[in-house]
Scaffold this motif. Structure first.
Motif, PDB file in Angstrom:
ATOM      1  N   LEU A 187     -15.612 -48.035   7.544  1.00  0.00           N
ATOM      2  CA  LEU A 187     -15.118 -46.877   8.279  1.00  0.00           C
ATOM      3  C   LEU A 187     -16.209 -46.401   9.231  1.00  0.00           C
ATOM      4  O   LEU A 187     -17.361 -46.221   8.821  1.00  0.00           O
ATOM      5  N   PRO A 198     -10.307 -46.047  18.162  1.00  0.00           N
ATOM      6  CA  PRO A 198      -9.316 -46.000  17.072  1.00  0.00           C
ATOM      7  C   PRO A 198      -8.331 -47.180  17.117  1.00  0.00           C
ATOM      8  O   PRO A 198      -7.896 -47.660  16.058  1.00  0.00           O
ATOM      9  N   THR A 243      -8.767 -50.345  14.981  1.00  0.00           N
ATOM     10  CA  THR A 243      -8.481 -50.325  13.550  1.00  0.00           C
ATOM     11  C   THR A 243      -7.521 -51.448  13.185  1.00  0.00           C
ATOM     12  O   THR A 243      -6.443 -51.579  13.773  1.00  0.00           O
ATOM     13  N   GLN A 264     -11.345 -54.938   6.252  1.00  0.00           N
ATOM     14  CA  GLN A 264     -10.748 -53.778   6.918  1.00  0.00           C
ATOM     15  C   GLN A 264     -11.771 -53.084   7.814  1.00  0.00           C
ATOM     16  O   GLN A 264     -12.894 -52.799   7.377  1.00  0.00           O
ATOM     17  N   THR A 299     -11.837 -49.602  10.084  1.00  0.00           N
ATOM     18  CA  THR A 299     -11.129 -48.363  10.384  1.00  0.00           C
ATOM     19  C   THR A 299     -12.008 -47.516  11.288  1.00  0.00           C
ATOM     20  O   THR A 299     -13.157 -47.226  10.950  1.00  0.00           O
ATOM     21  N   VAL A 300     -11.457 -47.132  12.439  1.00  0.00           N
ATOM     22  CA  VAL A 300     -12.190 -46.310  13.400  1.00  0.00           C
ATOM     23  C   VAL A 300     -11.495 -44.961  13.485  1.00  0.00           C
ATOM     24  O   VAL A 300     -10.327 -44.871  13.872  1.00  0.00           O
ATOM     25  N   SER A 301     -12.213 -43.923  13.139  1.00  0.00           N
ATOM     26  CA  SER A 301     -11.642 -42.576  13.163  1.00  0.00           C
ATOM     27  C   SER A 301     -11.915 -41.905  14.507  1.00  0.00           C
ATOM     28  O   SER A 301     -12.951 -42.134  15.127  1.00  0.00           O
TER      29      SER A 301
END
Length: 120
Positions: A11, A87, A90, A115, A117-119
């Motif tokens: 993340l 994002p 992701t 995985q 995941t880019v917030s």
């Protein structure tokens, strides 16, 4: 038996960086092209970047200038350096390689996926 094992996902905030690793192991005679693909929820798997055994690279338009693929042939390893993450990057990222095993049979192999995941 040949295996591809990935690592390095996680993340990260938008604008950040991640580096993915993929190592091939097993009864390997030679490795031709290696690459990274990704699949976001509800979307088809797409090519992110590819590198030939000679080091020629090509990238999806969406990642050009932000991602860099490289490989260490002596270690049967391919990397994906991902900078300026967005994002929309992701997805589950998969390593792939065309490998000729000791029986001289070339096949396409896939890793299990990692995985990213880019917030926002």
């Amino acid at each position: 038996q040949v295996q591809l094992v990935e690592s390095g996902g996680g993340l990260v905030q938008a604008g950040g960086s991640l580096r993915l690793f993929c190592a091939a192991s097993g009864s390997i005679f030679s490795i031709n092209a290696m690459g990274w693909y990704r699949q976001a929820p509800g979307k088809q798997r797409e090519l992110v970047a590819r590198i030939s055994s000679a080091g020629t690279t090509n990238y999806a338009d969406s990642v050009k200038g932000r991602f860099t693929i490289s490989r260490e042939n002596a270690k049967n390893t391919v990397y994906l350096q991902m900078n300026s993450l967005k994002p929309e990057d992701t997805a589950v990222y998969y390593c792939a390689a065309r490998i000729t095993d000791l029986l001289t049979i070339p096949k396409d192999y896939w890793g299990q996926g990692t995985q990213v995941t880019v917030s926002s």
